[in-house]
Write a protein that holds these residues in place. Structure first.
Motif, PDB file in Angstrom:
ATOM      1  N   ASP A 123       5.236  -0.316  20.970  1.00  0.00           N
ATOM      2  CA  ASP A 123       4.338  -0.208  22.131  1.00  0.00           C
ATOM      3  C   ASP A 123       3.828  -1.585  22.558  1.00  0.00           C
ATOM      4  O   ASP A 123       3.785  -1.905  23.756  1.00  0.00           O
ATOM      5  CB  ASP A 123       3.170   0.711  21.774  1.00  0.00           C
ATOM      6  N   LEU A 124       3.442  -2.407  21.584  1.00  0.00           N
ATOM      7  CA  LEU A 124       2.983  -3.762  21.896  1.00  0.00           C
ATOM      8  C   LEU A 124       4.065  -4.579  22.591  1.00  0.00           C
ATOM      9  O   LEU A 124       3.807  -5.274  23.570  1.00  0.00           O
ATOM     10  CB  LEU A 124       2.563  -4.479  20.608  1.00  0.00           C
ATOM     11  N   LEU A 125       5.278  -4.483  22.074  1.00  0.00           N
ATOM     12  CA  LEU A 125       6.388  -5.243  22.641  1.00  0.00           C
ATOM     13  C   LEU A 125       6.679  -4.825  24.072  1.00  0.00           C
ATOM     14  O   LEU A 125       6.787  -5.671  24.977  1.00  0.00           O
ATOM     15  CB  LEU A 125       7.642  -5.047  21.785  1.00  0.00           C
ATOM     16  N   GLU A 126       6.777  -3.539  24.297  1.00  0.00           N
ATOM     17  CA  GLU A 126       7.252  -3.046  25.591  1.00  0.00           C
ATOM     18  C   GLU A 126       6.170  -3.069  26.667  1.00  0.00           C
ATOM     19  O   GLU A 126       6.461  -3.296  27.844  1.00  0.00           O
ATOM     20  CB  GLU A 126       7.822  -1.652  25.416  1.00  0.00           C
ATOM     21  N   LYS A 127       4.923  -2.881  26.286  1.00  0.00           N
ATOM     22  CA  LYS A 127       3.848  -2.894  27.279  1.00  0.00           C
ATOM     23  C   LYS A 127       3.417  -4.297  27.661  1.00  0.00           C
ATOM     24  O   LYS A 127       2.951  -4.533  28.784  1.00  0.00           O
ATOM     25  CB  LYS A 127       2.639  -2.103  26.766  1.00  0.00           C
ATOM     26  N   ASN A 128       3.575  -5.260  26.742  1.00  0.00           N
ATOM     27  CA  ASN A 128       3.111  -6.619  27.014  1.00  0.00           C
ATOM     28  C   ASN A 128       4.202  -7.546  27.526  1.00  0.00           C
ATOM     29  O   ASN A 128       3.940  -8.702  27.839  1.00  0.00           O
ATOM     30  CB  ASN A 128       2.495  -7.214  25.745  1.00  0.00           C
ATOM     31  N   LEU A 129       5.423  -7.064  27.599  1.00  0.00           N
ATOM     32  CA  LEU A 129       6.535  -7.852  28.138  1.00  0.00           C
ATOM     33  C   LEU A 129       6.682  -9.193  27.422  1.00  0.00           C
ATOM     34  O   LEU A 129       6.915 -10.230  28.054  1.00  0.00           O
ATOM     35  CB  LEU A 129       6.345  -8.074  29.647  1.00  0.00           C
ATOM     36  N   GLY A 136       1.725  -8.772  10.074  1.00  0.00           N
ATOM     37  CA  GLY A 136       1.065  -9.519   9.008  1.00  0.00           C
ATOM     38  C   GLY A 136      -0.203  -8.834   8.571  1.00  0.00           C
ATOM     39  O   GLY A 136      -0.602  -7.795   9.119  1.00  0.00           O
ATOM     40  N   THR A 137      -0.846  -9.421   7.583  1.00  0.00           N
ATOM     41  CA  THR A 137      -2.090  -8.880   7.042  1.00  0.00           C
ATOM     42  C   THR A 137      -3.063 -10.029   6.811  1.00  0.00           C
ATOM     43  O   THR A 137      -2.627 -11.166   6.585  1.00  0.00           O
ATOM     44  CB  THR A 137      -1.809  -8.118   5.727  1.00  0.00           C
ATOM     45  N   PRO A 138      -4.372  -9.798   6.905  1.00  0.00           N
ATOM     46  CA  PRO A 138      -5.325 -10.884   6.663  1.00  0.00           C
ATOM     47  C   PRO A 138      -5.081 -11.558   5.319  1.00  0.00           C
ATOM     48  O   PRO A 138      -4.949 -10.895   4.289  1.00  0.00           O
ATOM     49  CB  PRO A 138      -6.688 -10.175   6.695  1.00  0.00           C
ATOM     50  N   ALA A 139      -5.003 -12.883   5.331  1.00  0.00           N
ATOM     51  CA  ALA A 139      -4.689 -13.645   4.117  1.00  0.00           C
ATOM     52  C   ALA A 139      -5.869 -13.635   3.150  1.00  0.00           C
ATOM     53  O   ALA A 139      -7.027 -13.756   3.561  1.00  0.00           O
ATOM     54  CB  ALA A 139      -4.317 -15.069   4.478  1.00  0.00           C
ATOM     55  N   ARG A 140      -5.553 -13.511   1.868  1.00  0.00           N
ATOM     56  CA  ARG A 140      -6.594 -13.582   0.847  1.00  0.00           C
ATOM     57  C   ARG A 140      -7.091 -15.011   0.664  1.00  0.00           C
ATOM     58  O   ARG A 140      -8.243 -15.235   0.309  1.00  0.00           O
ATOM     59  CB  ARG A 140      -6.046 -13.070  -0.485  1.00  0.00           C
ATOM     60  N   ARG A 141      -6.209 -15.963   0.846  1.00  0.00           N
ATOM     61  CA  ARG A 141      -6.557 -17.365   0.671  1.00  0.00           C
ATOM     62  C   ARG A 141      -6.354 -18.115   1.966  1.00  0.00           C
ATOM     63  O   ARG A 141      -5.552 -17.714   2.798  1.00  0.00           O
ATOM     64  CB  ARG A 141      -5.746 -17.980  -0.466  1.00  0.00           C
ATOM     65  N   SER A 142      -7.069 -19.207   2.105  1.00  0.00           N
ATOM     66  CA  SER A 142      -7.037 -19.957   3.353  1.00  0.00           C
ATOM     67  C   SER A 142      -6.610 -21.404   3.117  1.00  0.00           C
ATOM     68  O   SER A 142      -7.115 -22.063   2.201  1.00  0.00           O
ATOM     69  CB  SER A 142      -8.429 -19.956   3.995  1.00  0.00           C
ATOM     70  N   PRO A 143      -5.705 -21.931   3.949  1.00  0.00           N
ATOM     71  CA  PRO A 143      -5.330 -23.349   3.827  1.00  0.00           C
ATOM     72  C   PRO A 143      -6.484 -24.285   4.184  1.00  0.00           C
ATOM     73  O   PRO A 143      -6.440 -25.465   3.877  1.00  0.00           O
ATOM     74  CB  PRO A 143      -4.170 -23.491   4.806  1.00  0.00           C
ATOM     75  N   TYR A 144      -7.520 -23.740   4.815  1.00  0.00           N
ATOM     76  CA  TYR A 144      -8.695 -24.535   5.169  1.00  0.00           C
ATOM     77  C   TYR A 144      -9.747 -24.544   4.053  1.00  0.00           C
ATOM     78  O   TYR A 144     -10.700 -25.311   4.112  1.00  0.00           O
ATOM     79  CB  TYR A 144      -9.366 -23.975   6.431  1.00  0.00           C
ATOM     80  N   THR A 201       4.766 -14.748  21.163  1.00  0.00           N
ATOM     81  CA  THR A 201       4.853 -13.824  20.026  1.00  0.00           C
ATOM     82  C   THR A 201       3.499 -13.171  19.750  1.00  0.00           C
ATOM     83  O   THR A 201       2.458 -13.837  19.762  1.00  0.00           O
ATOM     84  CB  THR A 201       5.322 -14.573  18.763  1.00  0.00           C
ATOM     85  N   ILE A 202       3.508 -11.874  19.502  1.00  0.00           N
ATOM     86  CA  ILE A 202       2.296 -11.127  19.157  1.00  0.00           C
ATOM     87  C   ILE A 202       2.341 -10.761  17.681  1.00  0.00           C
ATOM     88  O   ILE A 202       3.388 -10.377  17.148  1.00  0.00           O
ATOM     89  CB  ILE A 202       2.160  -9.848  20.018  1.00  0.00           C
ATOM     90  N   LEU A 203       1.190 -10.863  17.020  1.00  0.00           N
ATOM     91  CA  LEU A 203       1.058 -10.446  15.627  1.00  0.00           C
ATOM     92  C   LEU A 203       0.385  -9.080  15.579  1.00  0.00           C
ATOM     93  O   LEU A 203      -0.727  -8.901  16.094  1.00  0.00           O
ATOM     94  CB  LEU A 203       0.223 -11.456  14.831  1.00  0.00           C
ATOM     95  N   TYR A 204       1.051  -8.121  14.965  1.00  0.00           N
ATOM     96  CA  TYR A 204       0.456  -6.806  14.724  1.00  0.00           C
ATOM     97  C   TYR A 204      -0.109  -6.825  13.307  1.00  0.00           C
ATOM     98  O   TYR A 204       0.609  -7.077  12.333  1.00  0.00           O
ATOM     99  CB  TYR A 204       1.507  -5.706  14.872  1.00  0.00           C
ATOM    100  N   ILE A 205      -1.405  -6.551  13.192  1.00  0.00           N
ATOM    101  CA  ILE A 205      -2.096  -6.695  11.913  1.00  0.00           C
ATOM    102  C   ILE A 205      -2.141  -5.357  11.174  1.00  0.00           C
ATOM    103  O   ILE A 205      -2.574  -4.340  11.723  1.00  0.00           O
ATOM    104  CB  ILE A 205      -3.523  -7.238  12.129  1.00  0.00           C
ATOM    105  N   MET A 206      -1.690  -5.399   9.915  1.00  0.00           N
ATOM    106  CA  MET A 206      -1.679  -4.219   9.054  1.00  0.00           C
ATOM    107  C   MET A 206      -2.601  -4.462   7.865  1.00  0.00           C
ATOM    108  O   MET A 206      -2.779  -5.606   7.440  1.00  0.00           O
ATOM    109  CB  MET A 206      -0.245  -3.940   8.578  1.00  0.00           C
ATOM    110  N   PRO A 207      -3.154  -3.403   7.273  1.00  0.00           N
ATOM    111  CA  PRO A 207      -4.022  -3.596   6.101  1.00  0.00           C
ATOM    112  C   PRO A 207      -3.207  -3.990   4.873  1.00  0.00           C
ATOM    113  O   PRO A 207      -1.989  -3.748   4.803  1.00  0.00           O
ATOM    114  CB  PRO A 207      -4.675  -2.224   5.915  1.00  0.00           C
TER     115      PRO A 207
END
Length: 235
Positions: A123-129, A136-144, A201-207
């Motif tokens: 749906d994200l791909l086709e509706k947003n052209l 992806g999923t929220p990272a547990r660790r951060s490069p910052y 590119t769009i990122l779809y976030i999963m738990p």
């Protein structure tokens, strides 16, 4: 809108032997992606690409529509994903004498995705052209904050720095781990571009609980546990 689902499963694995066909929750790992693709009712065709006759036989038994024998050059552990999916697309188009508008690749080693995740990505791909969608999923660790590198002098430093110091992870820019679960492309983008990272590119976030990419024995144990919990809830 014609959609193709590809599932790429080569033989051999340096991390876990025969992981693509190893049983998880009573089924070969490969079976989960095939069944999810079928249950989604999104695709005109579901194709499994492999260099292994054993894998292709299992794919056939679990309901894949088409079996693609992958060239040896695309079956090494260093072969990138895009040429493999592109090969499957072109093979399918030649075989069926038609073109596909949307191509979705389900990674065998990420069986915990929901059917709704696949539908939402499409749906994200086709509706947003856009060219493509990755997951992806929220990272547990951060490069910052708590991912470091060792430079040529042996000095430890953060992988990425900001103009201001960060004293807690919550203050760092949000980062995400790619979970290798779902990749979706528009046909033209897949044929022309050689990277999954494009300007649109769009990122779809999963738990996290749906984002485990099996690459070790520990991953197998965790996925088995989570799948067994799902089975108990559904009983």
């Amino acid at each position: 809108m014609k959609r193709l689902c590809t599932i790429c499963a080569r033989s051999g694995s340096k991390g876990v032997s025969n992981k693509n066909i190893r049983e998880v929750g009573g089924k070969p790992l490969l079976a989960y992606s095939i069944l999810q693709a079928k249950e989604s009712n999104l695709f005109q065709a579901i194709a499994v690409s492999s260099d292994s006759t054993e894998i292709l036989d299992i794919a056939n038994r679990w309901g894949a529509d088409f079996l693609i024998t992958r060239p040896t050059s695309l079956a090494t552990d260093r072969a990138p994903k895009i040429p493999v999916v592109r090969h499957a697309l072109l093979h399918m188009e030649e075989l069926n004498e038609e073109t596909f508008d949307t191509i979705v690749d389900l990674d065998v080693t990420s069986p915990l995705r929901y059917i709704s995740d696949i539908k939402n990505v499409v749906d994200l791909l086709e509706k947003n052209l856009v060219s493509n969608v990755i997951t992806g999923t929220p990272a547990r660790r951060s490069p910052y904050f708590n991912i470091v590198e060792i430079d040529h002098r042996g000095k430890v430093q953060l992988s990425k720095s900001l103009s201001r110091p960060i004293f807690c992870r919550q203050d760092a820019p949000k980062c995400y781990d790619l979970n290798a679960s779902i990749y979706a492309w528009r046909r033209d983008a897949l044929l022309k571009q050689n990277t999954i990272y494009n300007e649109d590119t769009i990122l779809y976030i999963m738990p996290e609980e749906r984002s485990i990419d099996i690459d070790s024995e520990l991953d197998f144990e965790i996925v088995n546990l989570l799948i067994s919990k799902r089975s108990i809830k559904n009983d």
